[in-house]
Design an enzyme around this catalytic site. Structure first.
Site, PDB file in Angstrom:
ATOM      1  N   GLY A 272      28.258  41.407  44.431  1.00 53.28           N
ATOM      2  CA  GLY A 272      29.421  40.876  45.142  1.00 53.28           C
ATOM      3  C   GLY A 272      30.684  41.654  44.810  1.00 53.28           C
ATOM      4  O   GLY A 272      31.469  42.000  45.697  1.00 53.28           O
ATOM      5  N   ARG A 273      30.865  41.930  43.526  1.00 50.38           N
ATOM      6  CA  ARG A 273      32.079  42.654  43.117  1.00 50.38           C
ATOM      7  C   ARG A 273      32.098  44.063  43.698  1.00 50.38           C
ATOM      8  O   ARG A 273      33.156  44.565  44.070  1.00 50.38           O
ATOM      9  CB  ARG A 273      32.125  42.784  41.586  1.00 50.38           C
ATOM     10  CG  ARG A 273      32.431  41.510  40.897  1.00 50.38           C
ATOM     11  CD  ARG A 273      32.747  41.782  39.425  1.00 50.38           C
ATOM     12  NE  ARG A 273      32.756  40.527  38.722  1.00 50.38           N
ATOM     13  CZ  ARG A 273      31.831  40.132  37.859  1.00 50.38           C
ATOM     14  NH1 ARG A 273      30.833  40.928  37.555  1.00 50.38           N
ATOM     15  NH2 ARG A 273      31.904  38.963  37.285  1.00 50.38           N
TER      16      ARG A 273
ATOM     17  N   PHE B 233      39.651  36.512  43.107  1.00 52.02           N
ATOM     18  CA  PHE B 233      38.275  35.996  43.268  1.00 52.02           C
ATOM     19  C   PHE B 233      37.209  36.942  42.700  1.00 52.02           C
ATOM     20  O   PHE B 233      37.483  38.075  42.396  1.00 52.02           O
ATOM     21  CB  PHE B 233      37.988  35.469  44.672  1.00 52.02           C
ATOM     22  CG  PHE B 233      37.925  36.429  45.839  1.00 52.02           C
ATOM     23  CD1 PHE B 233      37.927  37.787  45.696  1.00 52.02           C
ATOM     24  CD2 PHE B 233      37.834  35.900  47.141  1.00 52.02           C
ATOM     25  CE1 PHE B 233      37.838  38.629  46.795  1.00 52.02           C
ATOM     26  CE2 PHE B 233      37.751  36.723  48.245  1.00 52.02           C
ATOM     27  CZ  PHE B 233      37.753  38.086  48.067  1.00 52.02           C
ATOM     28  N   GLU B 234      36.038  36.380  42.496  1.00 55.93           N
ATOM     29  CA  GLU B 234      34.927  37.073  41.829  1.00 55.93           C
ATOM     30  C   GLU B 234      35.333  37.509  40.420  1.00 55.93           C
ATOM     31  O   GLU B 234      35.003  38.595  39.955  1.00 55.93           O
ATOM     32  CB  GLU B 234      34.432  38.237  42.684  1.00 55.93           C
ATOM     33  CG  GLU B 234      34.032  37.732  44.067  1.00 55.93           C
ATOM     34  CD  GLU B 234      33.128  38.651  44.818  1.00 55.93           C
ATOM     35  OE1 GLU B 234      32.429  39.436  44.177  1.00 55.93           O
ATOM     36  OE2 GLU B 234      33.111  38.551  46.059  1.00 55.93           O
ATOM     37  N   GLY B 235      36.092  36.646  39.752  1.00 52.88           N
ATOM     38  CA  GLY B 235      36.533  36.921  38.382  1.00 52.88           C
ATOM     39  C   GLY B 235      37.977  37.380  38.374  1.00 52.88           C
ATOM     40  O   GLY B 235      38.273  38.469  38.865  1.00 52.88           O
TER      41      GLY B 235
END
Lengths: 494, 84
Positions: free
Chosen positions: A251-252, A371-373
């Protein structure tokens, strides 16, 4: 100017498919994708989604056996970067399907489950989402409360609620991270579980109003006494955090590719603007400060693309990929923001007006640092990895990049000696180690990309980025301010 | 200086980092699989232990720890080495 990433596949066959996809996406974008309208109406027109599905975009990462194209991570990133050049909401909707949405199912799903779901997803008749975040669990996924317990014979009961689910309103397949105490023998384990919108007890909440990415759907996901078969657990029960790490790495990386595409679009708009906009009797592009700013932006964009490629090369090496995808996510989201911010600045007052399009690019870029961390959490984690298990780095034939890496290694060794294991609780030290590691990884990736492309232009961009990285690293190599001084200032704040 | 036994100290630290209640934590529990601490959190726990007890523990040694009991043994070893 087409980004090289847009058509660079892992194989010649993949590159050919990507070139034809890039042309198709560009045609579709010119004819039907209207970013300002999508932003205003807060939805992507059904006709655009259908056209994307028709082109096979929703199945690019799904194996051919299930009707997809089976592209590599590099291929997926190329397609996402191309989409993001035209519209970030569209790129996010598709990218989410290709990465977070379907990766768990593809990598860890049981054969029967894959056979039942993947063909629909590949054809774009079904859309996927990934649900991890909760009201009390953002970057700290270990705090999640959604719980799934075994209900013999062969069932699971899922209870809880998720927030900020990208693709929420469109999706019919959700990969959910849940606490699964006892499942698989892990007392406090987590598992990834596939839920369908049609499962009893599963529902989504209304659309969130957002600063950017307004065409991309974001909703909550509610699980009230949801009952699903045990076969919906992906991979090894109780190993959900490890599996989620794999999915998040995909995803990242896909998100980073979106940053590359959007930053390219901002750079193109800005280069065109400064060439024609005249002030003080000259085009803006003739001013030295503007030229320096544009050169910095071009070098950052070059390094962003190089780092995404370097990340994709680690496909199949999960631990290295997890680390590198963090570096790519942080670097590309910050680079995207920096370039879009420069685009607004160099457009002057027009940059603040929505019709120009750069304001939308800036708004859409903002979430990527969260988002995504969240980046600060990721930087401390990246610094922790770098401190605990220093990466092995072979010297490159590039003295400036080697010197940067050496100065970071020296700082790391000093901090390990000084603190021992206590270094792992020194958040600001880890944060700066993480930031330094990201700068160095981006420098190395740029140097390697320039060597591979072997053109004067690539070498100049890489050299400029390495010099920028050196200058950005310098203050981080200095001793940090004592926490007592920081706390004293904080206590004095009104 | 230390007044609480090492076992008790570490149990309280784990309870700070996880939703697990102190009474439930046992020495044979694995930090990851049984207590839900990922590798970063595990290192944070060992780091907190070293900080509280003023121990100089190299990172390499801490990385080999997988259970609560091993962490306690690590702390004991360093306390003994310091006392010797």
């Amino acid at each position: 100017m087409t980004s090289a990433l847009a058509t660079l596949g892992r194989t010649a066959e993949e590159s050919e498919l990507l070139a034809s996809l890039a042309a198709g996406i560009e045609r579709l974008a010119r004819a039907e994708i209207r970013p300002l309208r999508i932003d205003r109406e807060r939805r992507i027109p059904t006709a655009v989604l259908s056209a994307l599905a028709e082109m096979g975009l929703f199945g690019l990462s799904i194996p051919e056996a299930y009707g997809g194209s089976g592209l590599s991570m590099q291929g997926v990133c190329a397609a996402v970067a191309t989409l993001a050049r035209f519209d970030r909401s569209v790129a996010t909707t598709v990218g989410l399907q290709l990465g977070l949405g379907t990766r768990g199912l593809v990598a860890f799903g049981a054969e029967e489950l894959k056979g039942a779901l993947l063909p629909e997803l590949a054809a774009g008749r079904a859309i996927a989402a990934f649900a991890a975040t909760e009201a009390g669990a953002g970057s700290d996924l270990s705090a999640i409360r959604t719980t799934a317990v075994e209900e013999p014979p062969g069932g699971l009961r899922v209870e809880g609620s998720k927030i900020y689910v990208t693709n929420g309103a469109l999706a019919s397949v959700f990969t959910v991270l849940a606490s699964t105490p006892g499942l698989g023998g892990a007392r406090r384990g987590h598992s990834l579980i596939v839920l369908r919108r049609s499962d009893p007890g599963v529902s989504t909440a209304g659309e969130e109003e957002k600063l950017g990415l307004r065409g991309s759907s974001t909703t909550g996901l509610q699980m009230d006494d949801a009952r699903v078969p045990l076969g919906r657990v992906l991979g090894t029960p109780g190993r959900g955090m490890d599996h989620a790490a794999h999915v998040l790495a995909w995803g990242r990386t896909a998100m980073s590719a979106g940053c590359v595409g959007a930053a390219r679009a901002a750079l193109e708009l800005t280069s065109a603007h400064v060439a024609t906009r005249r002030q003080f009797g000259r085009p803006l592009a003739a001013f030295e400060v503007v030229r320096a700013q544009l050169a910095d932006a071009a070098a950052i964009a070059f390094a962003m693309e190089a780092l995404v490629r370097a990340t994709c090369e680690l496909e199949g090496r999960p631990e290295e990929l997890a680390m590198r995808s963090i570096a790519a996510k942080v670097f590309c989201s910050e680079g995207d923001w920096e370039i879009c911010d420069l685009a607004v600045q160099l457009h002057g007052g027009a940059g603040f007006i929505e019709d120009t399009g750069v304001a939308l690019l800036l708004r859409d870029a903002r979430i990527t640092r969260i988002f995504e961390g969240a980046n600060d959490v990721l930087l401390a984690a990246h610094g922790g990895f770098a401190a605990a298990s220093p990466p092995v780095r072979a010297p490159l034939d590039a003295p400036a990049a080697d010197a940067l890496a050496a100065s970071i290694a020296a700082l790391r060794a000093h901090l390990r000696d000084r603190f021992g294991v206590r270094l792992m609780a020194q958040q600001r030290q880890l944060h700066r180690l993480g930031r330094l590691a990201v700068l160095s990884e981006a420098a190395d990736a740029a140097v390697r990309r320039a060597a591979a492309e072997d053109t004067a232009g690539a070498r100049a961009l890489a050299a400029h980025w390495v010099e920028m990285a050196r200058r950005r690293a310098a203050p981080l190599l200095e001793e940090i301010e004592p926490i007592e001084a920081i706390d004293a200032a904080l206590r004095s704040a009104p | 200086m230390t007044t609480l036994p090492i076992e008790e100290r570490i149990v309280h630290m784990i309870a700070q980092l996880t939703p697990v209640r102190p009474a439930e934590i046992q020495m044979q529990h694995r930090l990851r699989e049984d207590l839900g601490l990922d590798s970063v959190c595990s290192m944070e726990l060992l780091s907190m232990l070293a900080e509280q007890m003023d121990l100089d523990v190299p990172i390499e040694e801490a990385m080999g720890i997988t259970t609560v009991g091993e962490a306690v043994a690590m702390a004991r070893r360093h306390l003994a080495a310091r006392g010797a």
